[in-house]
Design a protein around this motif. Sequence first.
Motif, PDB file in Angstrom:
ATOM      1  N   THR A   1      36.168  37.722  29.158  1.00 49.04           N
ATOM      2  CA  THR A   1      35.627  36.772  29.769  1.00 49.04           C
ATOM      3  C   THR A   1      36.617  35.546  29.908  1.00 49.04           C
ATOM      4  N   GLN A   2      36.403  35.099  31.122  1.00 52.03           N
ATOM      5  CA  GLN A   2      37.338  33.910  31.501  1.00 52.03           C
ATOM      6  C   GLN A   2      36.567  32.368  31.395  1.00 52.03           C
ATOM      7  N   VAL A   3      37.310  31.442  30.913  1.00 53.70           N
ATOM      8  CA  VAL A   3      36.602  29.954  30.963  1.00 53.70           C
ATOM      9  C   VAL A   3      37.649  29.506  32.011  1.00 53.70           C
ATOM     10  N   PRO A   4      37.040  29.287  33.145  1.00 51.70           N
ATOM     11  CA  PRO A   4      37.772  28.797  34.542  1.00 51.70           C
ATOM     12  C   PRO A   4      38.592  27.466  34.257  1.00 51.70           C
ATOM     13  N   GLU A   5      39.651  27.304  35.131  1.00 48.12           N
ATOM     14  CA  GLU A   5      39.982  26.058  35.163  1.00 48.12           C
ATOM     15  C   GLU A   5      38.921  24.998  35.947  1.00 48.12           C
ATOM     16  N   GLY A   6      38.779  24.103  35.622  1.00 51.69           N
ATOM     17  CA  GLY A   6      37.856  22.928  36.272  1.00 51.69           C
ATOM     18  C   GLY A   6      36.248  23.205  35.692  1.00 51.69           C
ATOM     19  N   ARG A   7      36.184  24.085  34.599  1.00 53.06           N
ATOM     20  CA  ARG A   7      34.845  24.608  33.682  1.00 53.06           C
ATOM     21  C   ARG A   7      33.718  25.229  34.464  1.00 53.06           C
ATOM     22  N   ARG A   8      33.698  24.784  35.935  1.00 54.58           N
ATOM     23  CA  ARG A   8      32.616  25.391  36.871  1.00 54.58           C
ATOM     24  C   ARG A   8      31.180  25.837  36.095  1.00 54.58           C
ATOM     25  N   LEU A   9      30.407  24.612  35.482  1.00 55.78           N
ATOM     26  CA  LEU A   9      29.337  24.845  34.899  1.00 55.78           C
ATOM     27  C   LEU A   9      28.354  24.816  36.031  1.00 55.78           C
ATOM     28  N   PHE A  10      27.031  25.178  35.789  1.00 53.12           N
ATOM     29  CA  PHE A  10      26.115  24.936  36.726  1.00 53.12           C
ATOM     30  C   PHE A  10      25.582  23.509  36.462  1.00 53.12           C
ATOM     31  N   PRO A  11      25.815  22.653  37.244  1.00 53.38           N
ATOM     32  CA  PRO A  11      25.829  21.361  36.728  1.00 53.38           C
ATOM     33  C   PRO A  11      24.214  20.628  36.908  1.00 53.38           C
ATOM     34  N   THR A  12      23.486  21.163  37.398  1.00 52.54           N
ATOM     35  CA  THR A  12      22.149  20.754  37.403  1.00 52.54           C
ATOM     36  C   THR A  12      21.113  21.632  36.532  1.00 52.54           C
ATOM     37  N   MET A  13      21.638  22.501  35.794  1.00 54.71           N
ATOM     38  CA  MET A  13      20.907  23.294  34.752  1.00 54.71           C
ATOM     39  C   MET A  13      21.377  22.585  33.589  1.00 54.71           C
ATOM     40  N   THR A  14      20.659  22.717  32.052  1.00 57.36           N
ATOM     41  CA  THR A  14      20.902  21.902  31.184  1.00 57.36           C
ATOM     42  C   THR A  14      21.841  22.813  30.294  1.00 57.36           C
ATOM     43  N   VAL A  15      22.479  22.213  29.385  1.00 48.44           N
ATOM     44  CA  VAL A  15      23.549  22.725  28.378  1.00 48.44           C
ATOM     45  C   VAL A  15      22.716  24.107  27.903  1.00 48.44           C
ATOM     46  N   HIS A  16      21.733  24.052  27.412  1.00 46.27           N
ATOM     47  CA  HIS A  16      21.191  25.311  26.911  1.00 46.27           C
ATOM     48  C   HIS A  16      20.924  26.500  27.933  1.00 46.27           C
ATOM     49  N   GLU A  17      20.674  26.113  29.092  1.00 50.16           N
ATOM     50  CA  GLU A  17      20.505  27.054  29.971  1.00 50.16           C
ATOM     51  C   GLU A  17      21.826  27.636  30.427  1.00 50.16           C
ATOM     52  N   ASN A  18      22.886  26.829  30.379  1.00 48.32           N
ATOM     53  CA  ASN A  18      24.206  27.055  30.837  1.00 48.32           C
ATOM     54  C   ASN A  18      24.947  28.261  29.771  1.00 48.32           C
ATOM     55  N   LEU A  19      24.328  27.943  28.664  1.00 48.70           N
ATOM     56  CA  LEU A  19      24.683  28.740  27.474  1.00 48.70           C
ATOM     57  C   LEU A  19      24.148  30.303  27.707  1.00 48.70           C
ATOM     58  N   LEU A  20      22.829  30.188  27.815  1.00 50.06           N
ATOM     59  CA  LEU A  20      22.077  31.351  28.083  1.00 50.06           C
ATOM     60  C   LEU A  20      22.534  32.138  29.445  1.00 50.06           C
ATOM     61  N   MET A  21      23.235  31.595  30.338  1.00 53.12           N
ATOM     62  CA  MET A  21      23.867  32.158  31.553  1.00 53.12           C
ATOM     63  C   MET A  21      25.009  32.790  31.183  1.00 53.12           C
ATOM     64  N   GLY A  22      25.647  32.463  30.010  1.00 56.56           N
ATOM     65  CA  GLY A  22      26.663  33.341  29.523  1.00 56.56           C
ATOM     66  C   GLY A  22      26.470  34.777  28.899  1.00 56.56           C
ATOM     67  N   ALA A  23      25.033  34.637  28.355  1.00 56.44           N
ATOM     68  CA  ALA A  23      24.450  35.832  27.827  1.00 56.44           C
ATOM     69  C   ALA A  23      23.800  36.844  28.736  1.00 56.44           C
ATOM     70  N   TYR A  24      23.922  36.552  30.210  1.00 54.86           N
ATOM     71  CA  TYR A  24      23.045  37.078  31.176  1.00 54.86           C
ATOM     72  C   TYR A  24      23.106  38.653  30.833  1.00 54.86           C
ATOM     73  N   ARG A  25      24.120  39.309  30.474  1.00 55.78           N
ATOM     74  CA  ARG A  25      24.196  40.783  30.498  1.00 55.78           C
ATOM     75  C   ARG A  25      23.638  41.263  29.148  1.00 55.78           C
ATOM     76  N   ARG A  26      23.225  40.548  28.205  1.00 51.21           N
ATOM     77  CA  ARG A  26      22.983  40.957  26.958  1.00 51.21           C
ATOM     78  C   ARG A  26      21.417  41.129  26.807  1.00 51.21           C
ATOM     79  N   ARG A  27      21.197  41.950  26.042  1.00 50.40           N
ATOM     80  CA  ARG A  27      19.833  42.409  25.803  1.00 50.40           C
ATOM     81  C   ARG A  27      19.230  42.340  24.189  1.00 50.40           C
ATOM     82  N   ASP A  28      20.123  41.913  23.392  1.00 49.72           N
ATOM     83  CA  ASP A  28      19.865  41.716  21.781  1.00 49.72           C
ATOM     84  C   ASP A  28      19.317  40.095  21.638  1.00 49.72           C
ATOM     85  N   GLY A  29      18.054  39.947  21.853  1.00 50.95           N
ATOM     86  CA  GLY A  29      17.309  38.672  21.578  1.00 50.95           C
ATOM     87  C   GLY A  29      17.725  37.929  20.293  1.00 50.95           C
ATOM     88  N   GLN A  30      17.600  38.556  19.365  1.00 54.26           N
ATOM     89  CA  GLN A  30      17.955  37.945  18.079  1.00 54.26           C
ATOM     90  C   GLN A  30      19.592  37.707  18.013  1.00 54.26           C
TER      91      GLN A  30
END
Length: 234
Positions: free
Chosen positions: A79-108
């Motif tokens: 996983t790469q943390v890109p130069e310039g961050r490239r967050l989803f700016p209009t999404m919340t911090v919490h939503e951005n973190l969940l986007m990092g886990a988009y491939r995961r299916r282990d809810g707990q």
Amino acid sequence: MLEVKGLSAGYGDVQILREVSLAVDDGEIVTLVGSNGSGKSTLLNAICGIIRPTAGLVRLDSTDITGWNSEAIVARGITQVPEGRRLFPTMTVHENLLMGAYRRRDGQGIERDLEWMYAMFPRLKERQKQQAGSMSGGEQQMCAIARGLMAKPRILILDELSLGLAPIMLDTLVDAMQKIHREGTTIFLVEQDVATAFDLAKTGYVLENGRVVLSGPTAELKTNPHVKRAYLGL
């Protein structure tokens, strides 16, 4: 773990990288340093499947992943943390973190890792309902790192950790990197700030004009006359 061997790459007819070789072993913090235009981001793009190398190979655990697409490479644990961050700016911090886990299916597991991120970065917990684009640069970098970690990578690639950060914020993030490493994540740090990179990593590579010109323990590279003159201002 990760091996780059004889890698050449570029954009169209412009060749940027020329026979680059390096290795990142399991459990290490390894750094690649170089000035603007040296080819650092091109190397990361080739490793992460954003561009296709023209020669050479990339291996992960002896599997040749050269030319794989980005999603397949993320699935293998890079996983790469890109130069310039490239967050989803209009999404919340919490939503951005969940986007990092988009491939995961282990809810707990996702919930446990969210709590770990908020414990690691208390400021993110305070701002979890805030739009990511409205935060300071240092806070956005925290969010980008936490989002990357939510993918549960085996190798976390950081592109320009220090870029645009105040010294006190950089110190906070360096401490976080050390904690993340102690938790078992292998880190490949690509950085212009050579002093910070060499303090974090034990092994380093110096990239100039698309070629690795020096490599070895960072304790030795710090004393190299060329590194002292060109990168450390000594």
